[in-house]
Structure formats: structure tokens, C-alpha cells
Design an enzyme around this catalytic site. Structure first.
Site, PDB file in Angstrom:
ATOM      1  N   ASP A 229      31.835  37.436  51.603  1.00 52.07           N
ATOM      2  CA  ASP A 229      32.328  36.799  50.269  1.00 52.07           C
ATOM      3  C   ASP A 229      31.805  35.367  49.936  1.00 52.07           C
ATOM      4  O   ASP A 229      30.960  34.667  50.843  1.00 52.07           O
ATOM      5  CB  ASP A 229      33.904  36.584  50.564  1.00 52.07           C
ATOM      6  CG  ASP A 229      34.906  36.442  49.289  1.00 52.07           C
ATOM      7  OD1 ASP A 229      34.091  36.187  48.363  1.00 52.07           O
ATOM      8  OD2 ASP A 229      35.898  36.291  49.354  1.00 52.07           O
TER       9      ASP A 229
HETATM   10  C1  BGC Z   1      36.198  36.068  45.924  1.00 49.80           C
HETATM   11  C2  BGC Z   1      35.635  37.326  45.718  1.00 49.80           C
HETATM   12  C3  BGC Z   1      34.762  37.148  44.869  1.00 49.80           C
HETATM   13  C4  BGC Z   1      33.755  35.906  44.965  1.00 49.80           C
HETATM   14  C5  BGC Z   1      32.763  35.722  43.814  1.00 49.80           C
HETATM   15  C6  BGC Z   1      35.466  34.860  46.370  1.00 49.80           C
HETATM   16  O1  BGC Z   1      36.150  33.532  46.028  1.00 49.80           O
HETATM   17  O2  BGC Z   1      37.291  36.209  46.990  1.00 49.80           O
HETATM   18  O3  BGC Z   1      36.664  38.214  45.391  1.00 49.80           O
HETATM   19  O4  BGC Z   1      34.065  38.452  44.594  1.00 49.80           O
HETATM   20  O5  BGC Z   1      34.393  34.804  45.131  1.00 49.80           O
HETATM   21  O6  BGC Z   1      33.379  35.226  42.763  1.00 49.80           O
END
Ligand code: BGC
Length: 776
Positions: A229
Site C-alpha cells: 500500500d
Molecule cells: C490506500 C489504497 C490506495 C493507495 C493509492 C492508500 O492510502 O489505502 O487503497 O490504493 O493509497 O492511492
């Protein structure tokens, strides 16, 4: 050039660097080895492609596009085909925008109704979440756009999401929190998976080898690559060792240097770096090879057709929670008041990384007017909850409500109540809205509430209003879909994908959820959502699987092709469903399985299959399901696997988890026993519950307890189990009667084998010998 050739030509620094993104959304490229970069974007309910400054919190601009209903609404369609179609629409758009991977779907379980990100997740039920996600991933990947199910794993709250640890026992993890991930890996071959920010049982998911390698790859057979993530990588070397392939985003070269240095110093095996490179490249070339070369960019036509599809999803997912005295559908000639700020400006998506820059959004009021409906309007409440404004708006709305046949109040949760990054403080709607609903219902008995919210809310006014239509966060075509459903152009067919408890404190995670200074310990275990409320026999506001229609459905002729099965068998369950009303409609037939007297704690029932069918008035359709071992099983930690124990099971077919229409019984025999490691302190009851135990210890016990054993024999006869009498079979403590000997016998079952020494005068060497025989 093959992937292996490319890797062999790259330097260690290049390879290490390939494991870290180039910027917010892309991987690095290496022209010398013909390795292009590829782009990934959020998802999951639209394409959030940022061409300018990137961010993962929904702050900076992204391209204009279509926002579809969020996952929590899509799940309520109970229609994996619709999810597949959504995946196809998104895949087509990704192709047009040269995006190779979409960061979704989000398949974490809704442990609590107030997780800030529930709107992005499907359900409290792993089977439903997994089934919808399989549809979505298959649709998306049919366009050679990689899916990236997230957030793996145990990311069920936003509080401390980047630093806390979710403590979850092995059984609960596998049965509830990992099951949807397992399903998508085994059935939909996702080309990527995103590991979560949080720790799982004390180890960061981004450094968790047990999770990312032993389970995901070695046990489930995952073939894609693991991406962190955004910002979840802590120690990049530990990450690569654990099974992380790509670290995102790529802001500096620090992690790459750290990885390369670790290889140079012998701390990290270069083979792991090569394998990670290969896994990223395999997905990248799979996506490149399958994409048409000459797609045109998105334009008004593609956006219009995507918008129509967004309306179709919303129309098939909205849930009619209540409809007294046929208040809905609204009549063509009835005079209607639309009340509430959301009628003009609906809340239709959540905040955070999934936030979509909508090209066009329709509100219900504008749609109703455009369609020539007889509607007047009042704002009803102030979205910023200013008490003075609220007073004025309330009076105006009440005056209007008195003049019309029916009132529709558009209410729900304002934007700031639900977002990625923090949890909701409570399950309540704003008090100004609750008050408005109560006051309007008191002046007009035909009051309907339309709700816009991403997850369950408390509805203290539910008994006061005539009807409730749950629109959830319904995407760009929210208003149009609401009007079509309210006026009966479309018959509602959604079912709740999550329970709506009466109040937040009824939820089992209440004592331990979202605390700043305390890691969540999932003490309620497998009992989340309806699994808990059913077991506790608690009233809920609206149960899991609930949803009404403007027509009615009759269930009949439930049949199972076998009633005595072994755990290796599959059975076919069939039933007939009839549309007993006078308009066409869709019903979601739900199949639950429960075990009668399990020896482990189990829910009353669990969803094991469902099917959405369309029926004309008077039409009957046969619905058929196949059930196998896993549908009867629980996760047994002693086996580290799912296990279907010998026992009597109920097969329940219904229109919701609390509206079971038909039940059938099945007896299942397990073909293997759970291995027991016997010690001198194993209880006599435990010993006698196994075949080996009965063989070794049964005759010894018979000899020792002539009287009580005879009473037990008598009991079996009295309870009609003559066939069992005389055999050294598994003891059924249920049939031990009320006799004194029977009671003593029960007490004895609780004693450890070692008590035979002090209480029955058995030599210790004999006890040791019995244990040896039991373990042999
Ligand atoms: C989120 C993800 C997301 C990623 C990219 C993170 O803060 O938890 O779900 O895909 O950011 O934006």
C-alpha cells in the site's frame, strides 16, 4: 527478449531500483532491455488517473470520468455478473487511458459499521465479498488490466491503520478475514495484490512472510506480484524477504540502494530480487500483450454509456428496507414533496484515494423535474448543521409536507462523516436530519426516507416513517436511479450486504474498535455481523440479506439429492421460486448452512450460495445449488485447514438471513478425524470422542465402570438408539439422561486420564501405557 534474459542483463542496482516505483503511479523503465514503465491507478469505483501532481488521499485533481456506485452498494446487488460487467467497463476505460492496473477491489470485512472505509468494502460476509470480487476481477482482467485486491490483511479500521496491529486468532483469520482473498486468488487469478499498512499479529503485513509467501503463494497458489500500500514499506529488505515485489510510491531511491547494499553485503539473497523483478514483469507484459494498440481516448460517447451503466448498477443495488401500505411506488398523479439537501446535491461517493472527478452527476430533484413529475422541494436541513438555519428550514419543510400526498426525505451522512483515513465517531446520522424526519413523519403519515450513506446508520425513526429506500453511495447516476425506483419504473432488488444493528453498542467489536492507544484484539472471533446477532438472538433494525420488492415471491419444493453424505461428496440443492405478485421483479435466493450440535463454537447459519433471478408475474423458476465440503466446514487450527465435522446440518433457503422460508436436513460423516496428541491430562470425554480412544480406552472403562456404563446403555435404548447400544461408539452426551449414574458418568467424562490413578487406583504405569497406545 525473455524476462529471464532481461533480468540477466540488468545490473544489481537496476534490478533493486525496479522494485521501487518511478513516481506516484508508475514503475521504472529500462530502454536497454526493452522494459517499458506501466501505470497503475485507483479504483475501485471509477478510474482516478492523475496526470498532474499525484497523491493517495483524494486531494489533487484527476481526470474527469464516471463514478460508479461504491463497493458497499454493488455488493447489495448480490449479482456477480453485474460486478463482472462493471469490471469490463473499468477495463475498457483503463485501456483507453493507458492504465495497466486498477487498485482494487477492496475486500476487507466490515468488522464494525463505523470503519471509515466501509463504503469501499463489500460486506461483513466473506462469501458474498469474495463472490462479488471474483466477478469484478474477471471482468477487469478480461481487458488485460490487472486487478489488485486490497488491503491484505486485517485492515478493518482506519484508526492506527498505518501503525497498529490487528490481533486475530488463526481460525478467525482464515474463516472470516482471509476467506475473500483466498477465494479471489483461487478463482480469479488476480495479477497483483496490495499488502496492508497495518501489522497482523505483531508483524507488518509488508514484512510478513507467513502471509505473503507461505500462505498467499505456497498454499493458495498466487501467481501475481505483491505491491505495498502507498507508503506501507517499512524495512524494504525485510519486505523483499517476506515476499513484497513492488514498493509504492517511488519518491526517492533510498529503498533501492538499501536493497542493493543488502545483496552486496550478503544479507539478502539476489535470487529474491530477481524473482520479484520477474513477477512484476510478468504482469506488465501480460497487460501489454493483451491490450489493443489503437484504442481511442475516452470521450462524451464512452462516458455517456458508462454513465448509463452506473445507473443500471445503482438501480439493481438499491435496497427497499421498508414499505408499509404500499406507500411506494409513488403514483404518477400524486403530489410529492422532495425534502432534503441531498435531493439537489446527492452524496454519491466516499472520500480518500477512491475519490472520482465526476464528469456529470444527477440529483433526484433535477431528474424528477426533467421527467415532468409533480414535485415540490424544500431544503429541510443545513449540511453544515447550523442550528439557526436548521430552525428555519425545518419550519418551511413541515409546512410543505402538510400540503402534499407524500413526502420523500433525502437524508444520510454528509461527506465529512465517512472517509478513508479515519473512522466514524458513531453510527448516528446528524441530529438535525433525525429531527427533521421525526417532525415530517408526524405531520404526513406517507413519509418516505431515501438514504445516502456508505455503511449502516442508526435509524431511531424507522418505526415512524412509511418507507425507507437505501440508496447508499450510488455514483453519478444516483438521482436518476432514485427517481426510477421511487416511481416504480424499476423494481428494487438489492439486499443488505451488512446487518443494520439497532445501535452501535450492539455490535460485537464495540468494546475494542478504533481506539487510539490500543491495538484491536478481535475478541469476538468469527462472530461478526449476522453471525453474532443470530447467535445472540438479538433484534436488529434490518438483517443481513434483507431487501423488499414491489412484488412478492413464494418459495417451495426444497430438495436435496442426498441426505446422508460423506465430507468428500457434493450435494445438489434445488427449490422453486414463484413471483406471486403482479409485476415483474428480481429475487435474491439465499442459501445458508448451519450445524445442529457442533463441538466447536459455530454461527447459527452462514451464507454458502445465492442466486439473483428475474421473474415475470406468476412465473416459477427452479434454482439449483451445489454444496461441497467447504460449505459445511469450519477452520480447524489443529489441522491448519478447513474441517467438516461429523454431524447434522440444516440447509436453509430464504429471502434474507432472518426470513428463512424452507429448511432441509443433511447428515455428514467426516472421513478423517482431527489428530489428537494424547497426554495423561487428556480428558476421558476427549479420548472417547475419537475412534482410537474408544478402541483403546473403551474396554478399560467398561470394566471399571460397570454400573454407569450400563446406565448409559439403558439411556441409548430409551432414546431410541438401540442400534447404537452395545457398541463402543462415540458417546452422545446429549442422550445421557437424568439418572444419577448418568450424571456421574458425565462428570467422569471431564476428568483427565491421570485422575484414574488417584480416584480409581489405576497404577501410574498403566496410565502411561494407555497414553503410549493412544499415540501409537
Ligand atoms: C490506500 C489504497 C490506495 C493507495 C493509492 C492508500 O492510502 O489505502 O487503497 O490504493 O493509497 O492511492
Amino acid at each position: 527478449m525473455t524476462i529471464e534474459e532481461r533480468i540477466s542483463k540488468m545490473t544489481l542496482d537496476e534490478k533493486a531500483s525496479y522494485l521501487v516505483g518511478k513516481d506516484y503511479w508508475k514503475t521504472k523503465e529500462y530502454k536497454d532491455v526493452e522494459l517499458p514503465s506501466f501505470m497503475m491507478c485507483d479504483g475501485p469505483n471509477g478510474l482516478r488517473k492523475q496526470e498532474g501532481k499525484g497523491d493517495h488521499l483524494g486531494i489533487n485533481e484527476s481526470i474527469k470520468t464516471v463514478c460508479y456506485p461504491t463497493a458497499s452498494m454493488l455488493a447489495a446487488s448480490f449479482d456477480p455478473e453485474l460486478a463482472r460487467e462493471l469490471g469490463e467497463h473499468l477495463g475498457d476505460e483503463c485501456q483507453r487511458e493507458h492504465v495497466s492496473m486498477l487498485l482494487g477491489p477492496g475486500i476487507n470485512m466490515k468488522r464494525s459499521p463505523i470503519c471509515g472505509r466501509n463504503f469501499e468494502y463489500y460486506s461483513e460476509d466473506p462469501y458474498l465479498a469474495g463472490t462479488m470480487a471474483v466477478g469484478y476481477i474477471r471482468g477487469l482482467q478480461s481487458r488485460h488490466v490487472a486487478a489488485c485486491p486490497k488491503h491484505f490483511a486485517g485492515n478493518n479500521q482506519e484508526t492506527q491503520r498505518m501503525s497498529g496491529s490487528s490481533y486475530i486468532d488463526e481460525r478467525t483469520l482464515h474463516e472470516i478475514y482471509l476467506a475473500a482473498f483466498e477465494k479471489v486468488v483461487k478463482e480469479a487469478d488476480p495479477k497483483s495484490i496490495m499488502c496492508a499498512y497495518n501489522m497482523l499479529n505483531g508483524t507488518y503485513c509488508s514484512e510478513n512472510k507467513e502471509l505473503l509467501t507461505d500462505l498467499l503463494r505456497d498454499k493458495w497458489g498466487f501467481k501475481g506480484f505483491v505491491v505495498t500500500d502507498w507508503g506501507a514499506s517499512k524495512d524494504a529488505v525485510k519486505g523483499v524477504e517476506a515476499g513484497v515485489d513492488l514498493i509504492m510510491p517511488g519518491i526517492s531511491n533510498d529503498s533501492a540502494e538499501y536493497i542493493a547494499d543488502a545483496v552486496r553485503s550478503g544479507k539478502l539473497d539476489e535470487r529474491l530480487v530477481d524473482e520479484a523483478c520477474a513477477r512484476i514483469m510478468r504482469t506488465m507484459f501480460w497487460s501489454r500483450d493483451g491490450q489493443p494498440k489503437d484504442v481511442k481516448p475516452s470521450d462524451d460517447t464512452t462516458r455517456e454509456s458508462d454513465y448509463s451503466f452506473a445507473r443500471k448498477v445503482a438501480e439493481n443495488s438499491a435496497i427497499l428496507l421498508k414499505n408499509e401500505a404500499h406507500t411506494l411506488p409513488l403514483g404518477k398523479d400524486e403530489k410529492i414533496a422532495f425534502i432534503g439537501a441531498f435531493a439537489e446535491k446527492p452524496r454519491y461517493q466516499g472520500s480518500g484515494s477512491s475519490h472520482i472527478n465526476s464528469a456529470k452527476v444527477t440529483g433526484a430533484l433535477a431528474c424528477a423535474r426533467a421527467e415532468g413529475r409533480n414535485v415540490i422541494f424544500a431544503e429541510g436541513y443545513d449540511l453544515s448543521e447550523d442550528p439557526e438555519k436548521d430552525e428555519v428550514l425545518l419550519k418551511e419543510a413541515a409546512a410543505l409536507a402538510k400540503k402534499v400526498d407524500k413526502v420523500v426525505i433525502f437524508a444520510g451522512l454528509p461527506n465529512k462523516y465517512e472517509s478513508e483515513g479515519y473512522d466514524r465517531r458513531s453510527m448516528a446520522m446528524p441530529e438535525n436530519q433525525n429531527r427533521l424526519i421525526r417532525e415530517i413523519a408526524s405531520v404526513n403519515p406517507n413519509t418516505v426516507v431515501v438514504l445516502h450513506n456508505g455503511s449502516a446508520v442508526e435509524m431511531p425513526w424507522a418505526d415512524d416513517v412509511a418507507a425507507v429506500l437505501e440508496m447508499m453511495l450510488a455514483g453519478d447516476a444516483c438521482g436518476e436511479a432514485a427517481v426510477h425506483l421511487l416511481y416504480g419504473d424499476v423494481n428494487p432488488s438489492g439486499k443488505l450486504a451488512e446487518s443494520y444493528p439497532m445501535k452501535l453498542s450492539d455490535n460485537p467489536s464495540y468494546l475494542d474498535f478504533g481506539l487510539e492507544n490500543h491495538d484491536p484484539h478481535y475478541g469476538e472471533g468469527i462472530f461478526i455481523g449476522y453471525r453474532y446477532y443470530d447467535k445472540k438472538e438479538m433484534d436488529v433494525r434490518y438483517p443481513f440479506g434483507h431487501g423488499l420488492s414491489y412484488t412478492t415471491f413464494g418459495y417451495s419444493d426444497l430438495a436435496v439429492d442426498k441426505v446422508d453424505i460423506r465430507d468428500t461428496d457434493t450435494i445438489t440443492v434445488s427449490l422453486q421460486v414463484t413471483n406471486t405478485g403482479d409485476i415483474s421483479g428480481k429475487e435474491v435466493v439465499q442459501l445458508y448452512v448451519g450445524e445442529k450440535n457442533s463441538k466447536v463454537a459455530r454461527p447459527v447459519k452462514e451464507l454458502r450460495a445465492f442466486r439473483k433471478i428475474f421473474l415475470e408475474p406468476g412465473e416459477t423458476k427452479k434454482v439449483q445449488f451445489t454444496l461441497g465440503k467447504r460449505d459445511f466446514a469450519y477452520y480447524e487450527p489443529a489441522l491448519h485447514d478447513f474441517y467438516a465435522e461429523t454431524g447434522d446440518y440444516f440447509i436453509m433457503a430464504g429471502s434474507s438471513s432472518r426470513d428463512i422460508r424452507l429448511t432441509a436436513d443433511v447428515h455428514l460423516e467426516a472421513t478423517e478425524e482431527i489428530p489428537v496428541r494424547y497426554t495423561i491430562n487428556t480428558s476421558i470425554g476427549k479420548i472417547l470422542s475419537t475412534k482410537k480412544g474408544r478402541e483403546v480406552f473403551g474396554p478399560i472403562l467398561q470394566a471399571l465402570t460397570g454400573g454407569a456404563a450400563a446406565a448409559e446403555e439403558e439411556n441409548k435404548k430409551e432414546n431410541g438408539s438401540e442400534a447404537e447400544a452395545g457398541k463402543t461408539e462415540e458417546l452422545d452426551t446429549d442422550v445421557l439422561g437424568e439418572t444419577e449414574e448418568g450424571a456421574q458418568y458425565r462428570q467422569m467424562l471431564e476428568m483427565p486420564l491421570s485422575s484414574m490413578v488417584s480416584l480409581a487406583g489405576m497404577p501410574r504405569s498403566t496410565v502411561v501405557d494407555i497414553v503410549r497406545k493412544l499415540n501409537s
